[in-house]
Design a protein around this motif. Structure first.
Motif, PDB file in Angstrom:
ATOM      1  N   SER A  11       0.945  -1.276   0.022  1.00 18.79           N
ATOM      2  CA  SER A  11       0.015  -0.050   0.181  1.00 18.79           C
ATOM      3  C   SER A  11       0.894   1.262  -0.021  1.00 18.79           C
ATOM      4  CB  SER A  11      -1.143  -0.047   1.272  1.00 18.79           C
ATOM      5  OG  SER A  11      -1.089   1.347   1.847  1.00 18.79           O
ATOM      6  N   SER A  12       0.699   2.039  -0.890  1.00 18.08           N
ATOM      7  CA  SER A  12       1.575   3.410  -0.916  1.00 18.08           C
ATOM      8  C   SER A  12       1.043   4.276   0.131  1.00 18.08           C
ATOM      9  CB  SER A  12       1.386   4.087  -2.385  1.00 18.08           C
ATOM     10  OG  SER A  12      -0.154   4.525  -2.757  1.00 18.08           O
ATOM     11  N   LEU A  35      -4.786  -6.778   1.796  1.00 22.26           N
ATOM     12  CA  LEU A  35      -5.850  -6.054   1.022  1.00 22.26           C
ATOM     13  C   LEU A  35      -6.240  -7.039  -0.247  1.00 22.26           C
ATOM     14  CD1 LEU A  35      -4.436  -2.527   0.337  1.00 22.26           C
ATOM     15  CD2 LEU A  35      -6.063  -3.468   2.263  1.00 22.26           C
ATOM     16  N   GLN A  40      -9.394  -5.794   4.796  1.00 31.23           N
ATOM     17  CA  GLN A  40      -9.910  -4.740   5.108  1.00 31.23           C
ATOM     18  C   GLN A  40     -11.353  -4.385   5.057  1.00 31.23           C
ATOM     19  OE1 GLN A  40      -8.814  -5.749   2.232  1.00 31.23           O
ATOM     20  NE2 GLN A  40      -9.566  -4.372   0.431  1.00 31.23           N
ATOM     21  N   LYS A  41     -12.223  -5.588   4.710  1.00 30.45           N
ATOM     22  CA  LYS A  41     -13.587  -5.351   4.426  1.00 30.45           C
ATOM     23  C   LYS A  41     -14.119  -6.370   5.724  1.00 30.45           C
ATOM     24  CE  LYS A  41     -13.551  -5.469  -0.500  1.00 30.45           C
ATOM     25  NZ  LYS A  41     -14.008  -4.147  -0.593  1.00 30.45           N
ATOM     26  N   GLU A  52     -12.643   0.857   4.924  1.00 26.01           N
ATOM     27  CA  GLU A  52     -11.890  -0.334   4.410  1.00 26.01           C
ATOM     28  C   GLU A  52     -10.904  -0.145   3.725  1.00 26.01           C
ATOM     29  OE1 GLU A  52     -15.176  -2.448   2.116  1.00 26.01           O
ATOM     30  OE2 GLU A  52     -16.629  -2.029   3.632  1.00 26.01           O
ATOM     31  N   GLN A  53      -9.885   0.862   4.162  1.00 30.21           N
ATOM     32  CA  GLN A  53      -8.747   1.344   3.646  1.00 30.21           C
ATOM     33  C   GLN A  53      -7.769   1.391   4.678  1.00 30.21           C
ATOM     34  OE1 GLN A  53      -9.611   4.953   2.021  1.00 30.21           O
ATOM     35  NE2 GLN A  53     -10.258   4.260   0.024  1.00 30.21           N
ATOM     36  N   PRO A  55      -3.878   3.196   5.496  1.00 37.62           N
ATOM     37  CA  PRO A  55      -3.457   2.872   6.758  1.00 37.62           C
ATOM     38  C   PRO A  55      -4.256   3.519   7.834  1.00 37.62           C
ATOM     39  CG  PRO A  55      -2.419   4.765   6.113  1.00 37.62           C
ATOM     40  CD  PRO A  55      -3.025   4.453   4.870  1.00 37.62           C
ATOM     41  N   GLN A  66      -6.235   8.310   7.142  1.00 40.64           N
ATOM     42  CA  GLN A  66      -6.136   9.198   6.146  1.00 40.64           C
ATOM     43  C   GLN A  66      -4.538   9.173   6.488  1.00 40.64           C
ATOM     44  OE1 GLN A  66      -8.127   9.652   3.709  1.00 40.64           O
ATOM     45  NE2 GLN A  66      -9.502   8.457   4.603  1.00 40.64           N
ATOM     46  N   GLN A 106      -3.280   8.813  -6.462  1.00 42.45           N
ATOM     47  CA  GLN A 106      -3.392   7.611  -6.030  1.00 42.45           C
ATOM     48  C   GLN A 106      -5.000   7.116  -5.951  1.00 42.45           C
ATOM     49  OE1 GLN A 106      -5.025   7.243  -2.803  1.00 42.45           O
ATOM     50  NE2 GLN A 106      -4.670   4.825  -2.941  1.00 42.45           N
ATOM     51  N   ASN A 110      -6.420   3.250  -7.320  1.00 45.36           N
ATOM     52  CA  ASN A 110      -6.576   2.396  -6.294  1.00 45.36           C
ATOM     53  C   ASN A 110      -7.140   0.975  -6.673  1.00 45.36           C
ATOM     54  OD1 ASN A 110      -6.480   1.678  -3.559  1.00 45.36           O
ATOM     55  ND2 ASN A 110      -8.546   2.587  -2.999  1.00 45.36           N
ATOM     56  N   SER A 112      -9.597  -0.718  -5.453  1.00 45.39           N
ATOM     57  CA  SER A 112     -11.102  -0.714  -5.650  1.00 45.39           C
ATOM     58  C   SER A 112     -11.311   0.041  -6.938  1.00 45.39           C
ATOM     59  CB  SER A 112     -11.933  -0.223  -4.411  1.00 45.39           C
ATOM     60  OG  SER A 112     -11.522   0.988  -4.062  1.00 45.39           O
TER      61      SER A 112
HETATM   62  N1  LIG Z   1      -6.811   8.946   1.368  1.00 43.98           N
HETATM   63  C1  LIG Z   1      -6.403   7.617   1.681  1.00 43.98           C
HETATM   64  C2  LIG Z   1      -6.503   6.689   1.085  1.00 43.98           C
HETATM   65  C3  LIG Z   1      -6.203   5.376   1.389  1.00 43.98           C
HETATM   66  C4  LIG Z   1      -6.263   4.018   0.395  1.00 43.98           C
HETATM   67  O1  LIG Z   1      -6.503   4.313  -0.692  1.00 43.98           O
HETATM   68  N2  LIG Z   1      -5.551   3.062   0.657  1.00 43.98           N
HETATM   69  C5  LIG Z   1      -5.664   1.733  -0.227  1.00 43.98           C
HETATM   70  C6  LIG Z   1      -4.125   1.396  -0.112  1.00 43.98           C
HETATM   71  S1  LIG Z   1      -2.918   2.576  -0.735  1.00 43.98           S
HETATM   72  C7  LIG Z   1      -6.643   0.766   0.270  1.00 43.98           C
HETATM   73  O2  LIG Z   1      -6.550   0.436   1.341  1.00 43.98           O
HETATM   74  N3  LIG Z   1      -7.316   0.111  -0.709  1.00 43.98           N
HETATM   75  C8  LIG Z   1      -8.099  -0.828  -0.555  1.00 43.98           C
HETATM   76  C9  LIG Z   1      -8.917  -1.165  -1.469  1.00 43.98           C
HETATM   77  O3  LIG Z   1      -9.106  -0.223  -2.364  1.00 43.98           O
HETATM   78  O4  LIG Z   1      -9.944  -1.974  -1.402  1.00 43.98           O
HETATM   79  C10 LIG Z   1      -5.040   7.642   2.508  1.00 43.98           C
HETATM   80  O5  LIG Z   1      -4.343   8.583   2.403  1.00 43.98           O
HETATM   81  O6  LIG Z   1      -4.824   7.208   3.868  1.00 43.98           O
END
Ligand SMILES: N[C@@H](CCC(=O)N[C@@H](CS)C(=O)NCC(=O)O)C(=O)O
Length: 209
Positions: A11-12, A35, A40-41, A52-53, A55, A66, A106, A110, A112
């Motif tokens: 995860s970036s 993931l 995450q779900k 569901e994201q 960090p 966030q 990003q 992503n 999803s």
């Molecule tokens: N704006 C959020 C974005 C978080 C995000 O998009 N995380 C991604 C990994 S980098 C994630 O958890 N994706 C899970 C998914 O899409 O199911 C942040 O900066 O923390």
């Protein structure tokens, strides 16, 4: 340990936070959330982060989601070393780079979002490449204005923590980074910094080797 960081090795957004924790020499407990297996779900994690994201950062008395908010918290709570320029304009320029990546690149590439594009009959890889390329044209322009080793001059800032993982995503999606020489020269410099090397996904316990 002061903090637990819930994240995923690839995860970036988690990677950004790891870079900042390492540069500030803050030790933390790392909790992997896979993931690709959809952890995450699951309810346990959704109670921590209902988007569901990853960090998510847990402190003794709080929970934060966030990456930008988490990094801002760490920058205020652990001000040394500072990762923010004192000059107001440079500080704004730093956030300009962060925001291009955070909201202009990003979220559009992503996991999803790319799944949804596939469901709708589109080509996720082409889409990801297009949004990443467009964003990097802008980042390259901004980085070129500062003529330093890093994104903003010769000090590492929060913009660098956003840049490194986004370059990695670009390479994963097959974007040819030759068109972004300034960005790639900043990466070369950042890759010499031990705290940054230690934040790389390959060194995480949940990394698939
Ligand atoms: N704006 C959020 C974005 C978080 C995000 O998009 N995380 C991604 C990994 S980098 C994630 O958890 N994706 C899970 C998914 O899409 O199911 C942040 O900066 O923390």
């Amino acid at each position: 340990m002061l903090y637990s960081l819930y994240g995923f090795w690839q995860s970036s957004c988690t990677w950004r936070v790891r870079v900042v924790l390492n540069l500030k020499n803050i030790r933390y407990n790392y909790v992997p959330i896979n993931l690709l297996e959809g952890v995450q779900k699951q309810d346990d994690y959704k109670n921590l982060n209902n988007l569901e994201q990853v960090p998510t950062l847990i402190g003794k008395t709080f929970r934060l989601t966030q990456s930008m908010a988490i990094i801002q918290y760490l920058e205020s709570a652990h001000p040394i070393p500072s990762l923010t320029p004192t000059d107001y304009l440079l500080k704004a320029k730093m956030f300009e780079i962060c925001e291009i990546i955070n909201s202009g690149i990003q979220p559009l590439q992503n996991l999803s979002m790319l799944k949804k594009i596939k469901e709708l009959g589109g080509n996720p890889k082409d889409f990801a490449q297009e949004v990443i390329r467009k964003g990097f044209i802008s980042v390259e322009d901004l980085v070129s204005q500062h003529h330093g080793k890093y994104c903003i001059g010769n000090e590492i800032t929060i913009a660098d923590a956003f840049l490194i993982p986004q370059i990695n995503n670009a390479l994963r999606y097959g974007v040819d980074m030759i068109s972004f020489p300034q960005v790639m020269s900043v990466l070369e410099e950042l890759n010499k910094v031990p705290e940054i090397i230690k934040a790389s996904p390959d060194s995480k316990t949940d990394a698939i080797k």
